[in-house]
Design an enzyme around this catalytic site. Structure first.
Site, PDB file in Angstrom:
ATOM      1  N   ASP A 193      32.851  39.458  46.001  1.00  0.00           N
ATOM      2  CA  ASP A 193      33.604  38.326  45.429  1.00  0.00           C
ATOM      3  C   ASP A 193      33.529  37.091  46.317  1.00  0.00           C
ATOM      4  OD1 ASP A 193      34.442  39.634  43.133  1.00  0.00           O
ATOM      5  OD2 ASP A 193      36.314  40.347  44.042  1.00  0.00           O
ATOM      6  N   ARG A 202      48.026  39.442  54.858  1.00  0.00           N
ATOM      7  CA  ARG A 202      47.706  38.211  54.122  1.00  0.00           C
ATOM      8  C   ARG A 202      48.242  36.950  54.780  1.00  0.00           C
ATOM      9  NH1 ARG A 202      43.404  40.464  52.411  1.00  0.00           N
ATOM     10  NH2 ARG A 202      43.495  41.545  50.402  1.00  0.00           N
ATOM     11  N   ASP A 254      47.838  39.577  45.843  1.00  0.00           N
ATOM     12  CA  ASP A 254      47.272  38.826  46.963  1.00  0.00           C
ATOM     13  C   ASP A 254      47.201  37.322  46.699  1.00  0.00           C
ATOM     14  OD1 ASP A 254      47.039  40.933  48.724  1.00  0.00           O
ATOM     15  OD2 ASP A 254      45.082  41.539  47.956  1.00  0.00           O
ATOM     16  N   SER A 293      37.876  49.799  44.857  1.00  0.00           N
ATOM     17  CA  SER A 293      38.088  48.520  45.539  1.00  0.00           C
ATOM     18  C   SER A 293      38.946  48.811  46.774  1.00  0.00           C
ATOM     19  CB  SER A 293      38.799  47.554  44.590  1.00  0.00           C
ATOM     20  OG  SER A 293      39.427  46.551  45.332  1.00  0.00           O
TER      21      SER A 293
HETATM   22  N1  ARG Z   1      48.620  47.235  46.078  1.00  0.00           N
HETATM   23  C1  ARG Z   1      48.435  46.796  47.425  1.00  0.00           C
HETATM   24  C2  ARG Z   1      49.069  45.467  47.638  1.00  0.00           C
HETATM   25  O1  ARG Z   1      49.247  44.724  46.720  1.00  0.00           O
HETATM   26  C3  ARG Z   1      47.012  46.834  47.852  1.00  0.00           C
HETATM   27  C4  ARG Z   1      46.055  45.881  47.244  1.00  0.00           C
HETATM   28  C5  ARG Z   1      44.710  46.163  47.790  1.00  0.00           C
HETATM   29  N2  ARG Z   1      43.668  45.320  47.371  1.00  0.00           N
HETATM   30  C6  ARG Z   1      42.411  45.789  47.148  1.00  0.00           C
HETATM   31  N3  ARG Z   1      41.492  44.937  46.902  1.00  0.00           N
HETATM   32  N4  ARG Z   1      42.139  47.044  47.141  1.00  0.00           N
HETATM   33  O2  ARG Z   1      49.414  45.148  48.745  1.00  0.00           O
END
Ligand code: ARG
Length: 395
Positions: free
Chosen positions: A13, A93, A122, A172
């Site tokens: 991405d 993040r 995110d 992912s």
């Molecule tokens: N559900 C988790 C969160 O929102 C993990 C997200 C992980 N992202 C990924 N691209 N696998 O913090």
């Protein structure tokens, strides 16, 4: 022509984003990869960034900052979102944003981009934190704006001749010191057991060692300072514990999770060190804090976790909650012993110079100093209102 600073993971991405930003907005792209403990070849990521058209690439080692300023508070808060998820992705993040904003200010870039989709948490975490730290900047996500699917992204990157090792993995993945988040592919069916291929840090129950291993964690004022009697800085303590507990299959989490955008999703995590440290810390608090603090603090910790999960790292409520949490940790000093075996962690012992546990009070032996006769009067007063209610209203 402006400049965009792109938070760059090196994945498909964000790699496709580089060319897309240049074409669509005519911006120069400066890429920033923040090392928060993900197991990556940062040299290779840098090369990929340049071959995809990055003007300048930054690689910033933020592991220590991540441990000290993010993970540590999470330990003190017993930080679990919805009582299950140790917040690994969520915690990293705001730190990634801080680094991207530093670069953007230095490079006089007016935009900051990231690689989140429009369906997740995110994007919320990235953009609120960017706006809080750098209100003049334009925060955006190419992935959310274009309408390419994965195959089209691959085609786009290939056409540009960018060397990208496309993992055949259906999953992912997001990874850092505090855990590994696994989504999509077969995991999207919440009835399907996560296949072994989804896991990289933890052994299956079957392949885990046939004899248990004990670990001892020592805390000072809520801070883990030693593992098995050896003092270590937080980064290496977490790294070592990830290996030890991971070997025994400890730290797999299967969570039906509520995203901030309203979607329920099936999330799988591997978080061996987080799992052990959070359990050990919480246990030591039970030995060293009063019931009133424990019960109140549990709610504060949940509030804190929810706030972090929901992208509001910048909210002043976090500072207020942290002031409370920190104020409770003075007495949280001591050691916790755990047994790791075949995917299970059991706390098997704890000790503290500040222990509120008094054997002479709890013992059933003749050594007891607790005056049982006083219990009679206590029970009469404790139940008084309840009993009057029942007298008036019946059962
Ligand atoms: N559900 C988790 C969160 O929102 C993990 C997200 C992980 N992202 C990924 N691209 N696998 O913090």
């Amino acid at each position: 022509m402006g400049k965009t600073v792109l938070a760059y993971s090196g994945g498909l991405d964000t790699t496709a984003s580089i060319g897309w930003i240049k074409e669509k907005y005519g911006d120069d792209v400066i890429t920033v990869t923040v090392d928060v403990g993900q197991q990556e070849d940062f040299k290779e990521i840098e090369e990929r960034a340049y071959s995809a058209g990055s003007l300048k690439h930054y690689i910033i080692d933020a592991k220590e900052e991540f441990a000290k300023n993010f993970i540590l508070m999470s330990i003190k808060a017993n930080g679990l979102y919805e009582k299950k998820y140790p917040l690994a992705t969520a915690l990293a993040r705001p730190l990634i944003v801080m680094k991207a904003v530093e670069v953007a200010k230095k490079e006089q870039a007016s935009s900051i981009a990231h690689g989140s989709t429009g369906k997740g948490n995110d994007q919320v975490r990235f953009e609120i934190t960017i706006k809080a730290l750098y209100p003049q900047a334009n925060a955006y996500s190419p992935v959310r704006e274009w309408n390419m699917n994965r195959e089209e992204e691959l085609e786009y990157v290939k056409k540009k001749g960018i060397p990208i090792k496309v993992s055949k993995s259906e999953f992912s993945i997001d990874e850092n010191l505090w855990g590994r988040s696994i989504e999509s592919g077969r995991l999207e069916d919440p009835w399907t057991e996560p296949p072994e291929e989804a896991f990289a840090w933890t052994s299956s129950q079957k392949s885990a060692p046939d004899s248990p291993e004990y670990v001892e964690i020592e805390f000072e004022h809520g801070v883990p300072v030693a593992l098995n009697g050896k003092r270590e800085d937080l980064v290496s303590l977490i790294k070592n514990l990830n290996l030890i507990a991971g070997k025994h299959g400890v730290g797999r989490v299967d969570h039906l999770e509520d995203r901030v955008v309203g979607i329920k999703s099936r999330e799988v995590y591997e978080c061996p060190a987080a799992s052990v440290l959070l359990a050990a810390h919480e246990d030591l608090e039970k030995m060293t804090l009063t019931k009133s603090i424990l019960w109140f603090k549990e709610n504060v910790g949940q509030q804190w976790s929810t706030l972090v999960y929901e992208g509001l790292w910048a909210d002043p409520l976090r500072n207020s909650l942290e002031a409370f949490i920190d104020s409770t940790q003075a007495a949280v000093t001591g050691s916790v012993r755990l047994k790791l075996f075949k995917g299970q962690q059991s706390i098997v012992g704890r000790k503290s110079p500040n222990s509120l546990y008094r054997k002479q009070l709890s013992t059933y032996s003749s050594m007891s100093t607790f005056d049982q006769k006083q219990a009679v009067g206590f029970i009469n007063l404790w139940g008084l209102q309840t009993l009057v209610y029942r007298e008036v209203n019946g059962w």
